[in-house]
Scaffold this active site. Structure first.
Site, PDB file in Angstrom:
ATOM      1  N   LYS A 194      58.304  20.832  16.547  1.00 41.17           N
ATOM      2  CA  LYS A 194      57.035  21.321  16.868  1.00 41.17           C
ATOM      3  C   LYS A 194      56.775  19.724  17.578  1.00 41.17           C
ATOM      4  CE  LYS A 194      53.260  22.946  17.445  1.00 41.17           C
ATOM      5  NZ  LYS A 194      53.229  24.023  18.580  1.00 41.17           N
TER       6      LYS A 194
ATOM      7  N   GLU B 237      62.037  28.326  26.137  1.00 42.92           N
ATOM      8  CA  GLU B 237      62.249  27.530  24.840  1.00 42.92           C
ATOM      9  C   GLU B 237      62.943  29.012  23.952  1.00 42.92           C
ATOM     10  OE1 GLU B 237      57.861  26.424  24.538  1.00 42.92           O
ATOM     11  OE2 GLU B 237      58.886  24.683  22.668  1.00 42.92           O
TER      12      GLU B 237
ATOM     13  N   GLU C 105      54.410  26.079  33.098  1.00 36.08           N
ATOM     14  CA  GLU C 105      54.370  26.582  31.816  1.00 36.08           C
ATOM     15  C   GLU C 105      55.456  28.328  31.452  1.00 36.08           C
ATOM     16  OE1 GLU C 105      53.834  25.363  29.118  1.00 36.08           O
ATOM     17  OE2 GLU C 105      53.209  26.616  27.979  1.00 36.08           O
TER      18      GLU C 105
ATOM     19  N   CYS D  81      60.481  14.231  11.797  1.00 36.04           N
ATOM     20  CA  CYS D  81      61.547  14.853  10.560  1.00 36.04           C
ATOM     21  C   CYS D  81      60.443  15.704  10.165  1.00 36.04           C
ATOM     22  CB  CYS D  81      62.188  14.285   9.811  1.00 36.04           C
ATOM     23  SG  CYS D  81      63.964  13.493  10.846  1.00 36.04           S
TER      24      CYS D  81
ATOM     25  N   TRP E 230      65.408  16.778  11.522  1.00 37.61           N
ATOM     26  CA  TRP E 230      65.686  17.379  13.030  1.00 37.61           C
ATOM     27  C   TRP E 230      66.533  16.349  13.238  1.00 37.61           C
ATOM     28  CZ3 TRP E 230      65.830  14.894  17.425  1.00 37.61           C
ATOM     29  CH2 TRP E 230      65.497  16.163  18.823  1.00 37.61           C
TER      30      TRP E 230
ATOM     31  N   ASN F 210      61.254   9.759   8.344  1.00 28.77           N
ATOM     32  CA  ASN F 210      60.880  10.325   9.473  1.00 28.77           C
ATOM     33  C   ASN F 210      60.879   9.138  10.489  1.00 28.77           C
ATOM     34  OD1 ASN F 210      60.115  12.018  11.911  1.00 28.77           O
ATOM     35  ND2 ASN F 210      57.655  11.402  11.242  1.00 28.77           N
ATOM     36  N   GLY F 211      61.972   9.167  11.765  1.00 29.05           N
ATOM     37  CA  GLY F 211      61.778   8.408  12.933  1.00 29.05           C
ATOM     38  C   GLY F 211      63.487   7.689  13.348  1.00 29.05           C
TER      39      GLY F 211
ATOM     40  N   LYS G 125      58.216  28.354  28.377  1.00 25.19           N
ATOM     41  CA  LYS G 125      57.663  29.099  26.883  1.00 25.19           C
ATOM     42  C   LYS G 125      59.014  30.114  27.529  1.00 25.19           C
ATOM     43  CE  LYS G 125      55.451  27.355  25.631  1.00 25.19           C
ATOM     44  NZ  LYS G 125      54.736  26.236  25.410  1.00 25.19           N
TER      45      LYS G 125
ATOM     46  N   ARG H  93      58.597  20.662  11.866  1.00 28.17           N
ATOM     47  CA  ARG H  93      58.875  19.662  12.787  1.00 28.17           C
ATOM     48  C   ARG H  93      60.431  18.907  12.859  1.00 28.17           C
ATOM     49  NH1 ARG H  93      54.496  15.516  12.199  1.00 28.17           N
ATOM     50  NH2 ARG H  93      56.162  14.086  12.461  1.00 28.17           N
TER      51      ARG H  93
ATOM     52  N   HIS I 106      63.009  26.017  50.614  1.00 26.06           N
ATOM     53  CA  HIS I 106      63.571  25.554  50.634  1.00 26.06           C
ATOM     54  C   HIS I 106      64.684  24.922  49.870  1.00 26.06           C
ATOM     55  CE1 HIS I 106      60.400  23.560  53.247  1.00 26.06           C
ATOM     56  NE2 HIS I 106      59.078  24.697  52.565  1.00 26.06           N
TER      57      HIS I 106
HETATM   58  O1  M6R Z   1      52.459  17.193  20.601  1.00 24.91           O
HETATM   59  P1  M6R Z   1      52.317  17.221  22.227  1.00 24.91           P
HETATM   60  O2  M6R Z   1      52.045  17.940  23.093  1.00 24.91           O
HETATM   61  O3  M6R Z   1      52.463  15.864  22.904  1.00 24.91           O
HETATM   62  O4  M6R Z   1      54.210  17.493  22.540  1.00 24.91           O
HETATM   63  C1  M6R Z   1      54.960  17.749  23.735  1.00 24.91           C
HETATM   64  C2  M6R Z   1      55.867  18.498  24.104  1.00 24.91           C
HETATM   65  O5  M6R Z   1      56.904  18.486  23.233  1.00 24.91           O
HETATM   66  C3  M6R Z   1      55.227  20.152  23.763  1.00 24.91           C
HETATM   67  O6  M6R Z   1      54.656  20.718  24.762  1.00 24.91           O
HETATM   68  C4  M6R Z   1      56.615  21.041  23.921  1.00 24.91           C
HETATM   69  O7  M6R Z   1      56.677  21.067  25.589  1.00 24.91           O
HETATM   70  C5  M6R Z   1      56.259  22.201  23.397  1.00 24.91           C
HETATM   71  N1  M6R Z   1      57.184  22.894  22.264  1.00 24.91           N
HETATM   72  C6  M6R Z   1      56.702  23.852  24.593  1.00 24.91           C
HETATM   73  O8  M6R Z   1      56.301  24.680  23.865  1.00 24.91           O
END
Ligand code: M6R
Length: 604
Positions: free
Chosen positions: A600, A485, A478, A2, A75, A101-102, A482, A28, A501
């Site tokens: 994030k 997501e 990746e 958060c 969050w 947060n936590g 993306k 966040r 396979h």
């Molecule tokens: O802050 P970080 O790079 O450790 O975050 C890791 C993942 O949570 C982050 O890369 C996530 O997969 C991305 N939001 C994807 O776009």
């Protein structure tokens, strides 16, 4: 994961600055938001399910005012995103308000004890025990500072927590395994989960340590450590431009950050290499740093894990034994201790709980982190830090951080190779020269892309597949991450060879396949896989440089990238795939910067 912000000043109303801070922290978490303002005698709380705009609307008609306040964007972990579960949470009398947060691991037990003592709870959250613990210590006669410390001493888990107490011109805060920074302004002081929370008000920052408890008043702040001893936390000036955290005229942060990649890459590489001399100058990692290293373990999550996979390929090409691990799995079963193991954590935020867990579990000779955030938790956990210098990344989808991670890791891979093998890799001058050209090559991709047209051509497909080999495999994964997501469509990445396979059974004329060509060995085989896909009716979009084999009519479309060193083609190909995902999501009307269910930083 958060976002927390606090403003402690005199005179001026805190609400506008709290809302500005929450807007900057919304990446966040964006399930619900709230503020509490201390108005001299009591505490006024407003909170709402939904985004910051919902809270802003609520405050427009009926808002508290005061010069000291705390704010939160959430969050959800404990309980759904409702008004009741939104932070701040209060004690029985509404005199103490807390944002957190936590995760409080012992909240169940604390809640039972507090309930038995007559405290009434209104939410499903773990956080709500904290204001009641403070209330109970105040009732026992403790001062506000002592009551806050007593509450913190009773909670277990990860937390950044901030509290206001009626009648006190102060905010009390603490951190343990969750980020919290102090912003030292001229007419007001601030707290934030991250620097952007208050960057438009001050650039003077003090990073708190785990176990720290801080009392912030309009005139300054005092810190005591886990043992209650008074400690100094030095204030430094950050060189981030507040403009960097705005959208700068773009529709979305994601598009802005994709466009910022040439600049970000320039910063990642600049001053760190001299291609003419074949030299590498990595701040803090002079020649010889990695002598004695026998193997490298790369640990990360999500996009950063894909950067780790990419780096694994780069290290293997340089004869350095390396393996990328999903940090969560590494944390659960770390490989046995062996002499000469270097663990490299990769994390944009430096706050990812799974990655921190991996570093803590590692049985390694040395640990280092490659991160974008100065002073983040992983920089404290690891022996060494290498910054990627991408600048603030706000969009939940990681874009410029990936490119900068790969560029930084490619330099690191070459540095490690020289120390471990004793000589530069055979084509290292060509690689360093290509690295210097990378920002310009990315600029050409962004300016000349046909990604929007490709995204538009495949809007009604059933699923989207991405294939590649070596670094191209990391880019395929990746690209798929993306795409899923931010479009919410089914997307998956595979090694090109893996298709036959099993996954080939999924290929139909409704499943476009994006094929990444590295401009090197392996491309001929990938072309063979592409032909197998086409033979089953699957449309293929190649992402390829001029060094790829002649694709002829083996593919439906090509998204070209400039010819460059094979180690770096993947960075360019990835930019094309970022843009395809962006345009596909935009066409579907998705919440691009804040995709559903995500945040994030994954700090829990
Ligand atoms: O802050 P970080 O790079 O450790 O975050 C890791 C993942 O949570 C982050 O890369 C996530 O997969 C991305 N939001 C994807 O776009």
């Amino acid at each position: 994961m958060c976002g927390i912000v606090a403003r402690i000043g005199e005179g001026d109303d805190a609400v506008d600055e709290l809302l500005a801070g929450l807007t900057n922290l919304e990446y966040r978490g964006y399930d619900s938001a709230g503020i509490a303002v201390q108005n001299g005698c009591g505490v006024g709380v407003r909170k709402r399910a939904g985004g910051i705009d919902d809270l802003r609307n609520a405050l427009a008609t009926d808002g508290p005012s005061g010069s000291v306040g705390i704010g939160h964007t959430r969050w959800s972990t404990h309980g759904p995103p409702t008004d009741a579960n939104a932070h701040p949470h209060t004690d029985c009398d509404g005199d103490v308000a807390v944002v957190h947060n936590g995760i409080i691991e012992n909240y169940d037990e604390l809640r039972r004890t507090l309930s038995k003592a007559g405290h009434a709870f209104e939410s499903d959250t773990d956080t709500e025990v904290i204001p009641h613990l403070i209330e109970s210590a105040l009732a026992d006669g403790a001062s506000p500072a002592a009551a806050f410390r007593a509450a913190v001493d009773r909670i277990e888990g990860s937390y950044a927590v901030a509290a206001v107490i009626g009648g006190r011109e102060a905010v009390y805060a603490a951190r343990n395994d969750s980020p919290l920074v102090v912003g030292e302004g001229e007419s007001a002081q601030y707290l934030g989960s991250d620097v952007p929370a208050f960057l438009e008000f001050t650039e003077r920052v003090a990073y708190l340590e785990d176990g720290d408890v801080v009392r912030v008043t309009p005139g300054g702040f005092t810190v005591t450590d886990a043992d209650g001893e008074r400690v100094q936390r030095t204030t430094e000036t950050v060189d981030w431009d507040p403009q960097d955290t705005g959208k700068g005229g773009y529709d979305h942060y994601m598009l802005k950050e994709i466009n910022e990649q040439p600049t970000a890459l320039g910063r990642s590489v600049s001053g760190r290499t001299d291609p003419d001399a074949g030299a590498i100058d990595l701040d803090g990692f002079p020649p010889g740093t990695f002598e004695g290293i026998e193997r490298v373990h790369l640990v990360a999550m999500g996009t950063s894990y894909h950067a780790a996979m990419y780096a694994e390929s780069l290290l293997a090409r340089r004869d350095v034994p390396a393996r990328a691990f999903m940090a969560s799995e590494y944390a659960m079963s770390p490989p046995p201790e062996e002499d000469g193991t270097l663990v490299i954590a990769i994390s944009q935020s430096g706050e990812t709980a799974d990655t921190i867990g991996a570093v803590r579990a590692a049985r390694a000779e040395r640990t280092m982190v490659v991160t974008n955030v100065v002073g983040s938790s992983l920089t404290r956990e690891c022996d060494d830090t290498l910054l990627v210098r991408a600048g603030p990344e706000i969009g939940v989808a990681a874009t410029k951080s990936f490119s900068s991670q790969v560029a930084t890791l490619s330099l690191l891979a070459e540095r490690i190779r020289r120390d471990v093998v004793g000589s530069p890799s055979p084509d290292s001058r060509a690689f360093l020269s290509a690295l210097s050209d990378l920002p310009d090559h990315v600029r050409r991709v962004v300016e000349g892309t046909a990604a929007e047209e490709v995204a538009d051509a495949f809007t009604d497909s059933e699923a989207y597949f991405f294939i590649g080999r070596g670094p191209g495999h990391a880019v395929a994964l990746e690209g798929a991450l993306k795409f899923k997501e931010i479009t919410y469509e089914h997307a998956e990445g595979f090694t090109a060879a893996e298709l036959k396979h099993g996954p080939l059974a999924l290929v139909t004329e409704d499943t476009p396949v994006f094929a990444v060509f590295n401009g090197s060995e392996g491309d001929t085989e990938t072309l063979g896989n592409v032909k197998e896909i086409r033979a089953r009716g699957g449309p293929v979009i190649a992402v390829a440089s001029g060094d790829a084999p002649d694709l002829g009519d083996a593919v439906d479309r090509v998204l070209p990238v400039p010819a460059t060193h094979p180690d770096l083609v993947g960075v360019l190909a990835n930019v094309q795939l970022q843009l395809v995902a962006y345009h596909a999501a935009k066409r579907r009307g998705r919440s691009i910067d804040k995709p559903r269910n995500l945040a994030k930083s994954v700090t829990v």
